[in-house]
Design an enzyme around this catalytic site. Structure first.
Site, PDB file in Angstrom:
ATOM      1  N   ASP A 115      -6.347  -0.856  -9.323  1.00  0.00           N
ATOM      2  CA  ASP A 115      -5.071  -0.578  -9.158  1.00  0.00           C
ATOM      3  C   ASP A 115      -4.295  -1.673  -9.752  1.00  0.00           C
ATOM      4  O   ASP A 115      -4.447  -2.541  -9.876  1.00  0.00           O
ATOM      5  CB  ASP A 115      -4.716  -0.699  -7.708  1.00  0.00           C
ATOM      6  CG  ASP A 115      -3.753   0.028  -7.087  1.00  0.00           C
ATOM      7  OD1 ASP A 115      -3.605   1.207  -7.027  1.00  0.00           O
ATOM      8  OD2 ASP A 115      -2.429  -0.116  -6.962  1.00  0.00           O
TER       9      ASP A 115
ATOM     10  N   TYR B 199       7.427  -3.231  -6.293  1.00  0.00           N
ATOM     11  CA  TYR B 199       6.464  -2.991  -5.263  1.00  0.00           C
ATOM     12  C   TYR B 199       6.535  -4.644  -4.493  1.00  0.00           C
ATOM     13  O   TYR B 199       6.562  -4.799  -3.274  1.00  0.00           O
ATOM     14  CB  TYR B 199       4.890  -2.979  -5.353  1.00  0.00           C
ATOM     15  CG  TYR B 199       4.728  -1.550  -5.810  1.00  0.00           C
ATOM     16  CD1 TYR B 199       4.699  -0.444  -4.743  1.00  0.00           C
ATOM     17  CD2 TYR B 199       4.698  -1.053  -7.077  1.00  0.00           C
ATOM     18  CE1 TYR B 199       4.547   0.900  -4.882  1.00  0.00           C
ATOM     19  CE2 TYR B 199       4.616   0.464  -7.415  1.00  0.00           C
ATOM     20  CZ  TYR B 199       4.679   1.408  -6.245  1.00  0.00           C
ATOM     21  OH  TYR B 199       4.291   2.701  -6.343  1.00  0.00           O
TER      22      TYR B 199
ATOM     23  N   ARG C 224      -5.482   9.085 -12.963  1.00  0.00           N
ATOM     24  CA  ARG C 224      -6.156   9.211 -11.527  1.00  0.00           C
ATOM     25  C   ARG C 224      -7.249  10.051 -11.215  1.00  0.00           C
ATOM     26  O   ARG C 224      -7.586  10.960 -10.476  1.00  0.00           O
ATOM     27  CB  ARG C 224      -5.152   9.742 -10.426  1.00  0.00           C
ATOM     28  CG  ARG C 224      -4.021   8.452 -10.265  1.00  0.00           C
ATOM     29  CD  ARG C 224      -4.237   7.376  -9.248  1.00  0.00           C
ATOM     30  NE  ARG C 224      -3.162   6.485  -9.262  1.00  0.00           N
ATOM     31  CZ  ARG C 224      -2.525   6.391  -8.148  1.00  0.00           C
ATOM     32  NH1 ARG C 224      -2.657   7.270  -6.872  1.00  0.00           N
ATOM     33  NH2 ARG C 224      -1.517   5.423  -8.067  1.00  0.00           N
TER      34      ARG C 224
ATOM     35  N   ARG D 106     -15.588   5.744  -0.847  1.00  0.00           N
ATOM     36  CA  ARG D 106     -14.448   4.850  -0.257  1.00  0.00           C
ATOM     37  C   ARG D 106     -14.775   4.963   1.511  1.00  0.00           C
ATOM     38  O   ARG D 106     -14.831   3.626   1.771  1.00  0.00           O
ATOM     39  CB  ARG D 106     -13.309   5.403  -0.409  1.00  0.00           C
ATOM     40  CG  ARG D 106     -12.132   4.606  -0.173  1.00  0.00           C
ATOM     41  CD  ARG D 106     -10.701   5.246   0.103  1.00  0.00           C
ATOM     42  NE  ARG D 106     -10.663   6.041   1.225  1.00  0.00           N
ATOM     43  CZ  ARG D 106      -9.704   6.751   1.501  1.00  0.00           C
ATOM     44  NH1 ARG D 106      -8.585   6.435   0.928  1.00  0.00           N
ATOM     45  NH2 ARG D 106      -9.651   7.586   2.687  1.00  0.00           N
TER      46      ARG D 106
ATOM     47  N   ARG E 243      -8.909  10.683  -4.882  1.00  0.00           N
ATOM     48  CA  ARG E 243      -8.976  11.379  -3.494  1.00  0.00           C
ATOM     49  C   ARG E 243      -9.245  13.027  -3.422  1.00  0.00           C
ATOM     50  O   ARG E 243      -9.908  13.452  -2.627  1.00  0.00           O
ATOM     51  CB  ARG E 243      -7.861  10.880  -2.330  1.00  0.00           C
ATOM     52  CG  ARG E 243      -7.851   9.566  -2.047  1.00  0.00           C
ATOM     53  CD  ARG E 243      -6.627   9.241  -1.204  1.00  0.00           C
ATOM     54  NE  ARG E 243      -5.432   9.568  -2.476  1.00  0.00           N
ATOM     55  CZ  ARG E 243      -4.291   9.028  -2.183  1.00  0.00           C
ATOM     56  NH1 ARG E 243      -3.933   8.562  -0.796  1.00  0.00           N
ATOM     57  NH2 ARG E 243      -3.486   9.171  -2.929  1.00  0.00           N
TER      58      ARG E 243
HETATM   59  O1  CP3 Z   1      -8.686   7.052 -12.172  1.00  0.00           O
HETATM   60  C1  CP3 Z   1      -7.756   6.328 -12.395  1.00  0.00           C
HETATM   61  O2  CP3 Z   1      -6.739   6.878 -12.731  1.00  0.00           O
HETATM   62  C2  CP3 Z   1      -7.798   4.697 -12.258  1.00  0.00           C
HETATM   63  C3  CP3 Z   1      -7.337   4.394 -10.758  1.00  0.00           C
HETATM   64  C4  CP3 Z   1      -5.964   4.102 -10.555  1.00  0.00           C
HETATM   65  C5  CP3 Z   1      -5.499   4.026  -9.106  1.00  0.00           C
HETATM   66  N1  CP3 Z   1      -4.303   3.416  -9.231  1.00  0.00           N
HETATM   67  C6  CP3 Z   1      -6.525   4.376  -8.169  1.00  0.00           C
HETATM   68  C7  CP3 Z   1      -5.714   4.306  -6.495  1.00  0.00           C
HETATM   69  C8  CP3 Z   1      -4.837   3.676 -11.245  1.00  0.00           C
HETATM   70  C9  CP3 Z   1      -4.850   4.133 -12.778  1.00  0.00           C
HETATM   71  C10 CP3 Z   1      -3.814   3.431 -10.427  1.00  0.00           C
HETATM   72  C11 CP3 Z   1      -2.420   3.137 -10.833  1.00  0.00           C
HETATM   73  C12 CP3 Z   1      -1.591   2.947  -9.782  1.00  0.00           C
HETATM   74  N2  CP3 Z   1      -1.578   2.421  -8.600  1.00  0.00           N
HETATM   75  C13 CP3 Z   1      -0.052   3.285 -10.312  1.00  0.00           C
HETATM   76  C14 CP3 Z   1       0.663   3.595 -11.655  1.00  0.00           C
HETATM   77  C15 CP3 Z   1       0.065   5.032 -11.815  1.00  0.00           C
HETATM   78  C16 CP3 Z   1       0.994   6.016 -11.142  1.00  0.00           C
HETATM   79  O3  CP3 Z   1       0.379   6.595 -10.384  1.00  0.00           O
HETATM   80  O4  CP3 Z   1       1.798   6.132 -11.110  1.00  0.00           O
HETATM   81  C17 CP3 Z   1       0.633   2.844  -9.243  1.00  0.00           C
HETATM   82  C18 CP3 Z   1       1.987   3.126  -8.917  1.00  0.00           C
HETATM   83  C19 CP3 Z   1      -0.314   2.217  -8.025  1.00  0.00           C
HETATM   84  C20 CP3 Z   1       0.123   1.997  -6.846  1.00  0.00           C
HETATM   85  C21 CP3 Z   1      -0.551   2.796  -5.626  1.00  0.00           C
HETATM   86  N3  CP3 Z   1      -2.006   2.621  -5.494  1.00  0.00           N
HETATM   87  C22 CP3 Z   1       0.018   3.563  -4.810  1.00  0.00           C
HETATM   88  C23 CP3 Z   1       1.426   4.047  -4.912  1.00  0.00           C
HETATM   89  C24 CP3 Z   1      -0.944   4.187  -4.158  1.00  0.00           C
HETATM   90  C25 CP3 Z   1      -1.096   5.111  -2.970  1.00  0.00           C
HETATM   91  C26 CP3 Z   1      -1.152   6.511  -3.774  1.00  0.00           C
HETATM   92  C27 CP3 Z   1      -1.018   7.750  -2.957  1.00  0.00           C
HETATM   93  O5  CP3 Z   1      -0.936   8.873  -3.471  1.00  0.00           O
HETATM   94  O6  CP3 Z   1      -0.806   7.553  -1.575  1.00  0.00           O
HETATM   95  C28 CP3 Z   1      -2.262   3.285  -4.252  1.00  0.00           C
HETATM   96  C29 CP3 Z   1      -3.801   3.491  -3.790  1.00  0.00           C
HETATM   97  C30 CP3 Z   1      -4.699   4.176  -4.981  1.00  0.00           C
HETATM   98  N4  CP3 Z   1      -4.875   3.728  -5.998  1.00  0.00           N
HETATM   99  C31 CP3 Z   1      -5.331   5.160  -4.740  1.00  0.00           C
HETATM  100  C32 CP3 Z   1      -6.107   5.293  -5.958  1.00  0.00           C
HETATM  101  C33 CP3 Z   1      -7.278   6.376  -5.969  1.00  0.00           C
HETATM  102  C34 CP3 Z   1      -5.786   6.280  -3.514  1.00  0.00           C
HETATM  103  C35 CP3 Z   1      -6.173   5.237  -2.438  1.00  0.00           C
HETATM  104  C36 CP3 Z   1      -7.078   5.757  -1.379  1.00  0.00           C
HETATM  105  O7  CP3 Z   1      -8.242   6.004  -1.857  1.00  0.00           O
HETATM  106  O8  CP3 Z   1      -6.695   5.892  -0.252  1.00  0.00           O
END
Ligand code: CP3
Length: 355
Positions: A78, A155, A28, A41, A32
């Site tokens: 994502d 999910y 990640r 964003r 954020r």
């Molecule tokens: O830089 C990177 O790593 C690449 C981007 C990336 C994102 N999601 C961006 C993102 C990657 C590799 C993911 C993978 C992802 N997404 C996973 C597996 C990795 C992990 O964290 O376990 C999972 C379970 C998801 C599902 C997901 N997407 C969730 C649970 C959320 C909410 C996250 C939270 O912390 O609230 C997201 C949204 C998401 N994906 C964000 C980002 C930067 C935040 C969204 C925002 O900008 O508001």
């Protein structure tokens, strides 16, 4: 697209080749905690528009590389793009994380899921990959990724995030054949999706099994690992005359590292609940290890971060096959300057240790 790679430490470490210092990137890393990410964003309007606009996805992918001395870029996207493309309609409710408008509720819902052509309904991801690869211009390798079939299924069946996984585990115990049908469909979709990412320019692949660790050992093998195996078997493992390493990451999967190694993957992501000495003993140099600083260590003082980085490097010890990373994603409220302290410490200590 074939510009020569100027920094291939990450790919070499994943092949367990000798490296001058330990490569480092962060799960990640585009996200954020970075003010410049929040700005883009906001400009995009919402998260999915950001993911599906290749120019913006490219911009945020490259942002962390401008700030930190990282050795890999990870595609900004994502894991939930696949179920969204299958028609479940992903959305993000403010403060509640991801949700689906049309979750899987029955066998009929599983049977009705369409098979995906990643170059059609997920074209925006492939366009982002090609653009990022071009803009990187060989600076560092580009990591493509997907969720594991099981993690996607959690999910899809829960309709969003979950604390107890009551619906998907209910299905696992009372109607396993429906769950297997879903997992098989996910595995096919993930394989095609990852191969399309490689064709578009991804140089390494990572599979995030965020929720494999909530399963019993027997169920982990049957409902998660088996389908990651199916994917590893179906992936294109070479591109542009070079190996495309595949890394599996099961959060809370420290007990199963040896079984995960048996899939034939190249590397394992390791969370912070296992000591890298034990991970090394379990895997015997058969795979590279990626990890495993506790992400919360970045809430500590700069001095404590340096101490913790040293501990992780020492726990891996001598020999090839280590990629430094956090044990899971960077937290939203971490001060970016603290990540710089971590990255700089990896450069400083690992180069000394190897000279
Ligand atoms: O830089 C990177 O790593 C690449 C981007 C990336 C994102 N999601 C961006 C993102 C990657 C590799 C993911 C993978 C992802 N997404 C996973 C597996 C990795 C992990 O964290 O376990 C999972 C379970 C998801 C599902 C997901 N997407 C969730 C649970 C959320 C909410 C996250 C939270 O912390 O609230 C997201 C949204 C998401 N994906 C964000 C980002 C930067 C935040 C969204 C925002 O900008 O508001």
């Amino acid at each position: 697209m074939n510009a020569e790679l100027k920094n291939d430490l990450y790919l070499r470490a994943l092949s367990c080749e000798d490296v001058e210092r330990t490569p480092v990137w962060v799960m990640r890393q585009a996200g954020r905690y970075l003010p410049e990410y929040l700005k883009v964003r906001k400009q995009a309007g919402d998260f999915m528009t950001l993911c599906s606009t290749p120019e913006l996805a490219c911009e945020v992918t490259l942002q962390p590389l401008e700030r930190f001395k990282l050795d890999a870029a990870i595609l900004f996207s994502d894991i939930l793009t696949i179920p969204d493309a299958m028609g479940l309609e992903l959305y993000f409710a403010a403060g509640e994380g991801p949700k689906f408008k049309k979750p899987i509720k029955s066998r009929a819902d599983v049977t009705a899921l369409p098979s995906l052509d990643p170059n059609d309904s997920l074209r925006y991801v492939m366009d982002a990959v090609s653009l990022i690869r071009k803009e990187l211009n060989g600076r560092v390798p580009l990591i493509g990724f997907s969720g594991s079939p099981w993690t996607l299924a959690t999910y899809m069946v829960e309709g969003g995030g979950s604390k107890d996984f009551s619906k998907v585990k209910g299905m696992l115990f009372s109607d396993p054949s429906t769950l297997h049908e879903l997992l098989n469909k996910n595995a096919i979709a993930v394989t095609n999706y990852l191969n399309a990412q490689v064709a578009a320019g991804a140089q390494s692949l990572m599979i995030f099994d965020t929720w494999g660790g909530v399963l019993s050992p027997e169920n982990y093998k049957q409902f998660s690992l088996q389908y990651m195996q199916q994917i590893v078997d179906g992936l294109v493992r070479n591109a542009d005359g070079r190996k495309v390493p595949v890394v599996l990451f099961t959060k809370n999967g420290g007990r199963w590292l040896s079984d995960m190694t048996d899939t034939g993957c190249d590397g394992l992501g390791v969370d912070w609940t296992i000591d890298l000495r034990d991970a090394k003993a379990a895997t015997q140099g058969r795979v590279a290890l990626q990890g495993n600083l506790d992400p919360s260590a970045l809430y500590g003082s700069p001095e404590s971060i340096r101490t913790e980085v040293k501990k992780v490097l020492d726990s891996f010890g001598e020999g090839p096959g280590h990629v430094f990373n956090l044990g899971h994603g960077i937290h939203q409220f971490v001060n970016p300057d603290h990540l710089a302290v971590m990255v700089d410490a990896v450069h400083e200590f690992s180069a000394v240790a190897k000279s």
